[in-house]
Design an enzyme around this catalytic site. Structure first.
Site, PDB file in Angstrom:
ATOM      1  N   ASP A 136      -6.612  13.208 -25.286  1.00 24.38           N
ATOM      2  CA  ASP A 136      -6.555  11.813 -24.847  1.00 24.38           C
ATOM      3  C   ASP A 136      -5.764  11.085 -25.929  1.00 24.38           C
ATOM      4  OD1 ASP A 136      -7.000   9.128 -24.503  1.00 24.38           O
ATOM      5  OD2 ASP A 136      -9.139   9.323 -24.074  1.00 24.38           O
ATOM      6  N   THR A 190      -3.662   5.855 -21.942  1.00 23.23           N
ATOM      7  CA  THR A 190      -3.433   4.538 -21.375  1.00 23.23           C
ATOM      8  C   THR A 190      -1.973   4.206 -21.659  1.00 23.23           C
ATOM      9  OG1 THR A 190      -4.183   3.555 -23.442  1.00 23.23           O
ATOM     10  CG2 THR A 190      -5.778   3.635 -21.642  1.00 23.23           C
ATOM     11  N   LYS A 201      -1.420   0.504 -25.095  1.00 24.23           N
ATOM     12  CA  LYS A 201      -1.740   0.397 -26.533  1.00 24.23           C
ATOM     13  C   LYS A 201      -0.439   0.497 -27.338  1.00 24.23           C
ATOM     14  CE  LYS A 201      -6.520   1.834 -25.894  1.00 24.23           C
ATOM     15  NZ  LYS A 201      -6.811   2.660 -24.723  1.00 24.23           N
ATOM     16  N   GLU A 215      -0.642   4.814  -0.500  1.00 25.66           N
ATOM     17  CA  GLU A 215      -1.460   6.002  -0.775  1.00 25.66           C
ATOM     18  C   GLU A 215      -0.631   7.266  -0.595  1.00 25.66           C
ATOM     19  OE1 GLU A 215      -5.092   5.831   1.504  1.00 25.66           O
ATOM     20  OE2 GLU A 215      -5.648   3.947   0.537  1.00 25.66           O
ATOM     21  N   ARG A 227      -1.428  -2.732 -18.754  1.00 30.16           N
ATOM     22  CA  ARG A 227      -2.755  -2.112 -18.773  1.00 30.16           C
ATOM     23  C   ARG A 227      -2.811  -1.052 -17.670  1.00 30.16           C
ATOM     24  NH1 ARG A 227      -6.880  -3.433 -21.565  1.00 30.16           N
ATOM     25  NH2 ARG A 227      -5.512  -4.909 -22.596  1.00 30.16           N
ATOM     26  N   TYR A 248       0.848  -1.192   0.000  1.00 31.56           N
ATOM     27  CA  TYR A 248       0.000   0.000   0.000  1.00 31.56           C
ATOM     28  C   TYR A 248       0.882   1.240   0.000  1.00 31.56           C
ATOM     29  CZ  TYR A 248      -4.970  -0.884   0.211  1.00 31.56           C
ATOM     30  OH  TYR A 248      -6.252  -1.171  -0.126  1.00 31.56           O
TER      31      TYR A 248
HETATM   32  N1  DSN Z   1     -11.288   0.343 -25.312  1.00 32.17           N
HETATM   33  C1  DSN Z   1     -10.256   1.097 -25.979  1.00 32.17           C
HETATM   34  C2  DSN Z   1     -10.223   0.827 -27.431  1.00 32.17           C
HETATM   35  O1  DSN Z   1     -10.358  -0.326 -27.787  1.00 32.17           O
HETATM   36  O2  DSN Z   1     -10.031   1.730 -28.223  1.00 32.17           O
HETATM   37  C3  DSN Z   1     -10.365   2.540 -25.726  1.00 32.17           C
HETATM   38  O3  DSN Z   1     -10.428   2.745 -24.373  1.00 32.17           O
END
Ligand code: DSN
Length: 412
Positions: free
Chosen positions: A194, A220, A223, A51, A229, A49
């Site tokens: 984003d 994120t 990707k 925080e 993730r 933990y």
């Molecule tokens: N779920 C993602 C995508 O497949 O583009 C975006 O958050």
């Protein structure tokens, strides 16, 4: 250990290993992390933990956790040229929510892209909670397929948004951040991008970077950036306090430090020269797919691609998005059905499919493989009801993927 104690989980994982190894992963938001990233993700940092933030925690024993979180922050700053980074968001949706909480008061207006034109659910789609808290106004793309900057300008002047939002999940073209910033400045709006889909391409210098221009950028990390993730927020120094407060204690509790350790490893990988070659190849591969699908007279949305993905309307070919997704799945090729701009079909069976090259490029596939893949995809969709034909393609796919090993020897 795992297979002895919990063979049901081990078996499912082993079947998933086989699926990932034998198939062609073409969902543009997916990728394959390195073994080093997997190791950090499965590390004992999950036990802790912590925080708070490095140097200011609400738990004892955080010395080493501070080391790894600081490394993740510093590497992300270097990758994107950011003034401040928060690596704690659990994923993209929580990162976006935290950014809204930090920048907006309830009821404020946000200008964001329509979902069917490539925007994301969390950019104010009516089914989401943020749409009940803030007033989202939507802009679209032009019939030629580019972001409609004139529409943004007109809507910005009319609605005087507090925030203008760009960055998309199914849009395949470049974004002119300078132009958006100019519009935002004119109406006194803040700017948020984003960059989840294209973060890896931006880190490698293969696409425009919003970080030096915009107030806040969310992403994120799993990707094109090819990390675990998770999510992350990058911002100008003047928003540091508001962003950090919104993430913790505003919305989240203890950060997932195993995940943050894995983010740090992925960022180090993205700082290597090889990552630039990888990002270049992602784009080259997507361009070959664009040419091959155009040759076969598919309708390409947005007129083609500048990044890692393509959105294709399959209905002129006599099938729907769901049929195409299912047929491709049977042939060992994973894509996702996707709405096209102003789609008249439902989201559960839209007109399009969305696919991309980040994962197959990680496997080492190049232009020649893309030509074979486009041919298989076309054959699968044109034979969507013929299981025998699909099985034959699946066997051909397997002979290709066997030449591009993924996690060799991995067994749970
Ligand atoms: N779920 C993602 C995508 O497949 O583009 C975006 O958050």
């Amino acid at each position: 250990m795992l297979n002895q104690f919990d063979p049901e989980i081990a078996d499912a994982l082993n079947r998933e290993v086989k699926r990932q190894q034998e198939g062609l992963e073409m969902i543009p938001s997916e990728n394959f992390v390195s073994e080093a990233v997997l190791e950090a993700l499965g590390s004992i940092a999950t036990n802790k933990y912590s925080e708070g933030y490095p140097g200011k925690r609400y738990y004892g024993g955080c010395h080493e956790i501070d080391v790894l979180e600081t490394l993740a922050i510093d590497r992300a700053k270097e990758l994107f040229g950011a003034e401040h980074v928060n690596v704690q968001p659990l994923s993209g949706a929580p990162a976006n929510l935290a950014a809204y909480v930090a920048l907006l008061e309830p009821g404020d207006t946000v200008l964001g892209m329509d979902l069917s034109h490539g925007g994301h659910l969390t950019h104010g789609h009516p089914v989401t909670h943020p749409a009940q808290v803030w007033n989202f106004v939507r802009y679209k793309t032009t019939p030629e397929g580019f972001i409609d900057y004139t529409d943004i300008e007109a809507k910005a002047r009319e609605h005087k948004p507090k925030l203008i939002l760009v960055g998309y999940s199914a849009y395949s073209r470049e974004i002119d951040y300078e132009r958006i910033k100019k519009i935002a400045d004119e109406v006194g709006a803040l700017t948020m991008a984003d960059m989840a889909h294209i973060a890896g391409l931006i880190a490698a210098g293969e696409m425009n970077n919003p970080v030096p221009i915009f107030d806040v950028v969310t992403t994120t990390t799993h990707k094109t950036l090819r990390g675990p993730r998770g999510g992350m927020i990058l911002c100008k120094k003047k928003f540091k306090k508001a962003i950090d407060r919104a993430v913790f204690p505003g919305l989240q509790g203890g950060p997932h430090e195993n995940n943050i350790a894995a983010k740090a490893v992925a960022f180090k990988e993205a700082l290597q020269p090889e990552f630039k070659d990888y990002a270049k190849q992602i784009k080259k591969n997507a361009k070959v797919l664009e040419e091959e699908f155009r040759k076969r007279e598919y309708r390409l949305l947005f007129g083609g691609t500048d990044n890692h993905l393509l959105l294709v309307d399959v209905t002129p070919k006599g099938i729907g998005g769901q049929q195409a997704e299912t047929a491709l799945d049977k042939a060992g090729i994973t894509v996702n059905k996707n709405a096209i701009p102003d789609d008249e079909r439902s989201y559960v069976d839209p007109s399009g499919i969305r696919f991309g090259t980040p994962a197959i490029t990680t496997r080492g596939m190049k232009e020649d493989e893309m030509r074979r893949i486009a041919d298989w995809m076309d054959r699968a969709m044109m034979n969507w009801g013929d299981d025998e034909a699909l099985e034959k393609i699946r066997e051909e796919v397997k002979t290709l993927t066997a030449q591009f090993p993924l996690y060799p020897g991995l067994i749970y």
